[in-house]
Design a protein around this motif. Structure first.
Motif, PDB file in Angstrom:
ATOM      1  N   SER A 173       1.006  -1.665  -0.395  1.00 47.28           N
ATOM      2  CA  SER A 173       0.270   0.034  -0.775  1.00 47.28           C
ATOM      3  C   SER A 173       0.702   1.372   0.489  1.00 47.28           C
ATOM      4  N   ASP A 174       2.146   1.104   0.544  1.00 43.42           N
ATOM      5  CA  ASP A 174       2.748   2.297   0.083  1.00 43.42           C
ATOM      6  C   ASP A 174       3.022   3.391  -1.364  1.00 43.42           C
ATOM      7  N   ASP A 175       4.243   2.489  -2.376  1.00 43.64           N
ATOM      8  CA  ASP A 175       4.046   3.195  -3.682  1.00 43.64           C
ATOM      9  C   ASP A 175       3.857   2.350  -4.460  1.00 43.64           C
ATOM     10  N   THR A 176       3.824   1.249  -3.953  1.00 44.30           N
ATOM     11  CA  THR A 176       4.074   0.354  -5.561  1.00 44.30           C
ATOM     12  C   THR A 176       2.108  -0.178  -5.973  1.00 44.30           C
ATOM     13  N   PRO A 177       1.845   0.318  -5.768  1.00 45.09           N
ATOM     14  CA  PRO A 177       0.516   0.353  -6.525  1.00 45.09           C
ATOM     15  C   PRO A 177       0.672   1.319  -8.068  1.00 45.09           C
ATOM     16  N   ALA A 178       1.571   2.744  -7.222  1.00 42.94           N
ATOM     17  CA  ALA A 178       1.322   3.614  -7.649  1.00 42.94           C
ATOM     18  C   ALA A 178       1.669   3.654  -8.862  1.00 42.94           C
ATOM     19  N   ILE A 179       3.039   2.907  -8.780  1.00 39.97           N
ATOM     20  CA  ILE A 179       4.137   2.551  -9.806  1.00 39.97           C
ATOM     21  C   ILE A 179       3.335   1.893 -11.207  1.00 39.97           C
ATOM     22  N   PHE A 180       2.888   0.622 -10.627  1.00 37.62           N
ATOM     23  CA  PHE A 180       2.078  -0.867 -11.325  1.00 37.62           C
ATOM     24  C   PHE A 180       0.905   0.338 -12.120  1.00 37.62           C
ATOM     25  N   VAL A 181      -0.083   0.619 -11.368  1.00 42.20           N
ATOM     26  CA  VAL A 181      -0.853   1.374 -11.937  1.00 42.20           C
ATOM     27  C   VAL A 181      -0.904   2.006 -13.396  1.00 42.20           C
ATOM     28  N   ASN A 182      -0.037   2.757 -13.236  1.00 42.24           N
ATOM     29  CA  ASN A 182       0.114   3.113 -15.000  1.00 42.24           C
ATOM     30  C   ASN A 182       0.360   2.275 -16.297  1.00 42.24           C
ATOM     31  N   TYR A 183       0.754   1.097 -15.803  1.00 47.51           N
ATOM     32  CA  TYR A 183       1.521  -0.101 -16.570  1.00 47.51           C
ATOM     33  C   TYR A 183       0.451  -1.074 -16.929  1.00 47.51           C
ATOM     34  N   LEU A 184      -0.779  -1.143 -15.497  1.00 42.74           N
ATOM     35  CA  LEU A 184      -1.540  -2.899 -15.864  1.00 42.74           C
ATOM     36  C   LEU A 184      -2.932  -2.472 -15.648  1.00 42.74           C
ATOM     37  N   SER A 185      -3.129  -0.824 -15.856  1.00 43.25           N
ATOM     38  CA  SER A 185      -4.275  -0.647 -15.754  1.00 43.25           C
ATOM     39  C   SER A 185      -5.365  -1.253 -14.836  1.00 43.25           C
ATOM     40  N   ASN A 186      -6.532  -2.333 -15.120  1.00 40.92           N
ATOM     41  CA  ASN A 186      -7.590  -2.960 -14.334  1.00 40.92           C
ATOM     42  C   ASN A 186      -7.052  -4.259 -14.098  1.00 40.92           C
ATOM     43  N   ALA A 187      -5.912  -5.055 -14.175  1.00 38.26           N
ATOM     44  CA  ALA A 187      -5.238  -6.242 -14.526  1.00 38.26           C
ATOM     45  C   ALA A 187      -3.937  -5.378 -12.747  1.00 38.26           C
ATOM     46  N   LEU A 188      -4.058  -4.986 -12.332  1.00 37.27           N
ATOM     47  CA  LEU A 188      -3.081  -4.570 -11.285  1.00 37.27           C
ATOM     48  C   LEU A 188      -3.461  -5.803 -10.161  1.00 37.27           C
ATOM     49  N   TRP A 189      -4.437  -6.053 -10.235  1.00 41.80           N
ATOM     50  CA  TRP A 189      -4.724  -7.046  -8.618  1.00 41.80           C
ATOM     51  C   TRP A 189      -3.978  -8.921  -9.229  1.00 41.80           C
ATOM     52  N   MET A 190      -3.523  -8.993 -10.740  1.00 39.28           N
ATOM     53  CA  MET A 190      -2.570  -9.780 -10.687  1.00 39.28           C
ATOM     54  C   MET A 190      -1.153  -9.748 -10.575  1.00 39.28           C
ATOM     55  N   ALA A 191      -0.096  -8.634 -10.567  1.00 39.86           N
ATOM     56  CA  ALA A 191       0.849  -8.133 -10.353  1.00 39.86           C
ATOM     57  C   ALA A 191       1.478  -8.798  -8.975  1.00 39.86           C
ATOM     58  N   PRO A 192       0.499  -9.224  -7.032  1.00 41.88           N
ATOM     59  CA  PRO A 192       1.151  -9.417  -6.856  1.00 41.88           C
ATOM     60  C   PRO A 192       1.696 -11.295  -6.716  1.00 41.88           C
ATOM     61  N   ILE A 193       0.173 -11.946  -7.399  1.00 46.19           N
ATOM     62  CA  ILE A 193       0.070 -13.370  -7.444  1.00 46.19           C
ATOM     63  C   ILE A 193       1.415 -13.905  -8.244  1.00 46.19           C
ATOM     64  N   ILE A 194       1.888 -12.753  -9.760  1.00 46.14           N
ATOM     65  CA  ILE A 194       3.204 -13.107 -10.669  1.00 46.14           C
ATOM     66  C   ILE A 194       4.302 -13.061  -9.716  1.00 46.14           C
ATOM     67  N   ILE A 195       4.025 -11.756  -8.843  1.00 47.08           N
ATOM     68  CA  ILE A 195       5.596 -11.621  -8.225  1.00 47.08           C
ATOM     69  C   ILE A 195       5.444 -12.589  -7.262  1.00 47.08           C
ATOM     70  N   GLY A 196       4.550 -13.092  -5.868  1.00 50.97           N
ATOM     71  CA  GLY A 196       4.696 -14.238  -5.251  1.00 50.97           C
ATOM     72  C   GLY A 196       5.159 -15.513  -6.125  1.00 50.97           C
ATOM     73  N   LEU A 197       4.542 -15.832  -7.302  1.00 53.53           N
ATOM     74  CA  LEU A 197       5.129 -17.266  -8.387  1.00 53.53           C
ATOM     75  C   LEU A 197       6.512 -16.441  -8.974  1.00 53.53           C
ATOM     76  N   PHE A 198       7.104 -15.691  -8.805  1.00 55.82           N
ATOM     77  CA  PHE A 198       8.527 -15.425  -9.252  1.00 55.82           C
ATOM     78  C   PHE A 198       9.225 -15.307  -8.152  1.00 55.82           C
ATOM     79  N   SER A 199       9.050 -15.206  -6.732  1.00 59.22           N
ATOM     80  CA  SER A 199       9.981 -14.980  -5.947  1.00 59.22           C
ATOM     81  C   SER A 199      10.233 -16.023  -5.375  1.00 59.22           C
TER      82      SER A 199
END
Length: 192
Positions: A26-52
């Motif tokens: 909730s700090d600045d990560t959503p602000a960075i992602f929302v410019n690129y991912l639009s409505n698919a912002l919810w998928m970024a944490p899942i993909i980051i978790g899988l790659f981690s």
């Protein structure tokens, strides 16, 4: 007075993980992602978790192989004295840089929202003093406080969600995958 054992239970551990991940997301990560991912912002944490998963798995394997050594000793053992010391210094410097940048973001948020007239240096000093006090108290105290405040934080977030639903529109949810699944995977793996 009983001596602290430095151990916490599963509920305190889960509360700490939920709070740490929630604060980081909730700090600045959503602000960075929302410019690129639009409505698919919810998928970024899942993909980051899988790659981690792979780096975390490899780190756990190394930790279990060297049970009686700290991180610096393991690095020295694996890379030699000169290169190992250099890598340890790089790790320390990157950790200090990350701490400085993250704490500067939090100081900016606190100063903007709550203490607009207070100098940034004072806010930063108080924040670091509170962090040092918590670190001095140990893991048991941090875990118990996390468990105590978790319900109140989640309850207040639920109330905020309910109150914001009347101002929302379900038409903003679609297209569900934002700019496309390939773009979502690409940006999720390169911006973190």
């Amino acid at each position: 007075m009983e001596q602290s054992k430095g151990k916490i239970g599963i509920r305190e551990f889960v509360a700490m993980v939920i709070l740490v991940v929630g604060v980081k997301l909730s700090d600045d990560t959503p602000a960075i992602f929302v410019n690129y991912l639009s409505n698919a912002l919810w998928m970024a944490p899942i993909i980051i978790g899988l790659f981690s998963i792979i780096p975390i798995f490899l780190t756990l394997k190394v930790i279990t192989a060297y049970k009686n050594k700290n991180l610096h000793d393991v690095i020295i053992h694996l890379f030699g004295k000169f290169l190992g010391t250099f890598l340890s210094c790089i790790l320390v410097l990157s950790g200090l840089t990350g701490l400085t940048l993250d704490s500067a973001i939090y100081v900016d948020i606190i100063g903007t929202m709550y203490f607009t007239e207070t100098p940034i240096l004072i806010i930063y000093t108080v924040l670091m003093a509170v962090c040092a006090y918590g670190a001095n108290k140990g893991l048991e105290h941090i875990g118990s406080v996390s468990w105590l405040v978790l319900f109140y934080i989640k309850f207040s977030l639920l109330i905020a969600l309910i109150l914001s639903l009347k101002e929302s529109s379900s038409s903003f949810l679609f297209p569900f995958f934002g700019p496309g699944i390939v773009e979502v995977v690409k940006k999720s793996t390169t911006l973190n």
